[in-house]
Scaffold this motif. Structure first.
Motif, mmCIF file in Angstrom:
data_model
loop_
_atom_site.group_PDB
_atom_site.id
_atom_site.type_symbol
_atom_site.label_atom_id
_atom_site.label_comp_id
_atom_site.label_asym_id
_atom_site.label_seq_id
_atom_site.Cartn_x
_atom_site.Cartn_y
_atom_site.Cartn_z
ATOM 1 N N LEU A 237 0.826 -1.213 0.000
ATOM 2 C CA LEU A 237 0.000 0.000 0.000
ATOM 3 C C LEU A 237 0.863 1.267 0.000
ATOM 4 C CD1 LEU A 237 -2.842 -1.073 2.442
ATOM 5 C CD2 LEU A 237 -3.023 -0.706 -0.024
ATOM 6 N N ILE A 238 1.950 1.232 0.756
ATOM 7 C CA ILE A 238 2.873 2.380 0.779
ATOM 8 C C ILE A 238 3.485 2.580 -0.595
ATOM 9 C CG2 ILE A 238 5.092 3.186 1.691
ATOM 10 C CD1 ILE A 238 4.277 1.865 4.385
ATOM 11 N N GLU A 239 3.859 1.492 -1.256
ATOM 12 C CA GLU A 239 4.446 1.564 -2.591
ATOM 13 C C GLU A 239 3.442 2.144 -3.597
ATOM 14 O OE1 GLU A 239 6.168 -1.686 -5.656
ATOM 15 O OE2 GLU A 239 6.729 -1.972 -3.548
ATOM 16 N N ILE A 240 2.192 1.708 -3.505
ATOM 17 C CA ILE A 240 1.147 2.229 -4.405
ATOM 18 C C ILE A 240 0.929 3.714 -4.134
ATOM 19 C CG2 ILE A 240 -1.328 2.114 -4.936
ATOM 20 C CD1 ILE A 240 -1.121 -0.927 -4.398
ATOM 21 N N ARG A 241 0.892 4.106 -2.864
ATOM 22 C CA ARG A 241 0.701 5.513 -2.508
ATOM 23 C C ARG A 241 1.832 6.369 -3.065
ATOM 24 N NH1 ARG A 241 2.030 6.938 3.350
ATOM 25 N NH2 ARG A 241 4.037 6.738 2.350
ATOM 26 N N ASP A 242 3.056 5.876 -2.928
ATOM 27 C CA ASP A 242 4.210 6.646 -3.421
ATOM 28 C C ASP A 242 4.167 6.785 -4.941
ATOM 29 O OD1 ASP A 242 5.025 6.880 -0.820
ATOM 30 O OD2 ASP A 242 6.570 5.305 -0.967
ATOM 31 N N GLU A 243 3.743 5.737 -5.642
ATOM 32 C CA GLU A 243 3.628 5.814 -7.110
ATOM 33 C C GLU A 243 2.552 6.817 -7.530
ATOM 34 O OE1 GLU A 243 5.341 4.432 -9.692
ATOM 35 O OE2 GLU A 243 6.761 3.786 -8.152
ATOM 36 N N LEU A 244 1.434 6.808 -6.778
ATOM 37 C CA LEU A 244 0.358 7.769 -7.101
ATOM 38 C C LEU A 244 0.792 9.208 -6.848
ATOM 39 C CD1 LEU A 244 -2.753 5.853 -5.728
ATOM 40 C CD2 LEU A 244 -2.197 6.312 -8.120
ATOM 41 N N ARG A 245 1.595 9.446 -5.838
ATOM 42 C CA ARG A 245 2.106 10.800 -5.552
ATOM 43 C C ARG A 245 3.028 11.288 -6.637
ATOM 44 N NH1 ARG A 245 3.472 10.713 0.886
ATOM 45 N NH2 ARG A 245 1.344 10.832 1.589
#
Length: 140
Positions: free
Chosen positions: A130-138
């Motif tokens: 989830l952290i990885e997905i959040r960072d990609e979306l940012r």
């Protein structure tokens, strides 16, 4: 022709082949255990019973006095051959014990195989994903 093709496919399924193999091995196993009972264990039980054969244990229902089961059958007497039942119970108990013994040995080999197999590499946790997905979306 489709019927034969389907039938052949059915017969060649892994489950059917495994079942057929188990039946064949079970038949051979039955002979081995039957010999163990008849040739090794029952003579010892016979000696402990004073030389009597377990299969010759019976009692007369018609009040006749017969030496053996064969003599009673020949005379047409009504007898209850509880010795045959006792033999079947002894066979069942011994077969059950031998199967239990074999399955315990099989389970031990399975446990050793499982212990020897390397553990699967641990993947990322749900939080890490989830952290990885959040960072990609940012980034976008």
């Amino acid at each position: 022709m489709a019927f034969l093709k389907d039938f052949k496919a059915f017969l060649m399924k892994g489950d059917i082949v495994a079942l057929a193999t188990a039946v064949i091995i079970g038949g051979a196993f039955n002979k081995i255990v039957g010999s163990l009972v008849a040739d090794v264990i029952m003579p010892v039980i016979g000696v402990l019973m004073g030389g009597k054969n377990v299969n010759n244990l019976f009692f007369s229902l018609d009040g006749g006095n017969y030496e053996t089961v064969e003599a009673a059958v020949e005379a047409g007497g009504a007898i209850m051959t509880y010795g045959n039942f006792l033999q079947a119970v002894i066979d069942f108990i011994i077969i059950g014990f031998v199967i239990f013994w074999l399955l315990k040995g099989y389970e031990k080999t399975k446990k050793k195989e499982e212990a020897a197999a390397p553990a699967a590499p641990a993947g990322p946790t749900q939080e890490e994903l989830l952290i990885e997905i959040r960072d990609e979306l940012r980034k976008k």
